[in-house]
Design an enzyme around this catalytic site. Structure first.
Site: not given
Length: 264
Positions: A24-26, A28, A143, A145, A173, A198-199, A225-226
């Site tokens: 889904d990082h597109g 972001t 998370y 954060r 997660k 994963g980060g 993801g990355r």
């Protein structure tokens, strides 16, 4: 948990363990490496052993023909790296929309400890209630954060995963605390299956050592993801990760199985 929820959880995992690749990082960061030709990436990671892939709802037409019968999760909030505050995740879809585009589960991101935690908590609770009516599992990306919050602190991570359980998620997660011993506290903070993020991408060995540590602590797998889709060979690194999560391989065995270099 309803029968439908249990059945759909089986579609996104293997015998209670999970190798999930979020893409889904597109939304972001834009169409980064591995996301332009997302069809090929989805094909590769699912051939490599991923149980499920995850995208925003608009990418669904590019998913189904390429996921090799594996599970599909639709993410329901997001933000951008070029916006005013990346932690301010806003709703991008509903459970019903996810079902309409063929999702087996939905996911939602919450930053516990941030200024947006109260609103995100309420939204997550609303999503779990709606998902329960439809028998759809919810993956909470919880998370630690926010101002003054250490994102790797096991106490904070434990609080985050417990929040996810308290508001009705089925799977959670979170970040990795850095070692198996400290991560046990995170696992013990909830009865939900816990998968790690994963980060930013590291070396292949660093990625697999993190996966090994999380599973040694009792983790249920990964949602990376990355570290996977940005890899030069997404299928190979997915094979290595799945080897640890599903076959209990050592790091060296997983590297060998995947055909990756045994770098130190």
């Amino acid at each position: 948990m309803t029968t439908g929820t249990e059945a759909r959880l089986e579609r996104i995992g293997t015998d209670g363990s999970y190798v999930i690749v979020p893409m889904d990082h597109g939304i972001t960061m834009g169409a980064d490496q591995g996301l332009k030709d997302i069809e090929s990436t989805i094909d590769g990671v699912t051939r490599g052993g991923a149980d499920a892939v995850l995208t925003q709802k608009g990418i669904a037409p590019r998913v189904h023909d390429n996921k090799n019968g594996k599970g599909y999760i639709v993410h329901l909030n997001g933000s951008t790296t070029i916006g005013p505050d990346e932690q301010d995740k806003r709703l991008t879809g509903t459970v019903e929309e996810a079902i309409r585009v063929g999702a087996d589960a939905v996911s939602f991101h919450i930053n516990v400890g941030s200024n947006y935690e109260p609103e995100q908590t309420s939204q997550l609770a609303e999503i779990t209630a709606e998902a329960d009516r439809f028998g759809i599992p919810v993956l909470a990306m919880a998370y630690a954060r926010g101002p003054g919050v250490d994102s790797a602190d096991p106490e904070s991570l434990g609080h985050a995963v417990r929040l996810a359980e308290e508001v009705g998620a089925d799977l959670v997660k979170t970040g990795y605390s850095g070692d198996a011993e400290s991560f046990q506290h995170v696992i013990e903070s909830t009865r939900l299956p816990v998968v790690i993020a994963g980060g930013s991408r590291g070396t292949d060995r660093e990625t697999l050592e993190m996966v090994r540590g999380a599973t040694d602590a009792g983790g249920a797998g990964i949602s990376m993801g990355r570290s996977i889709f940005q890899h030069e060979d997404p299928e190979a690194i997915a094979t290595g990760v799945a080897g640890i999560v599903h076959d209990d391989l050592s790091v060296d065995e997983a590297l060998t199985e995947a055909g990756l270099a045994l770098e130190v």
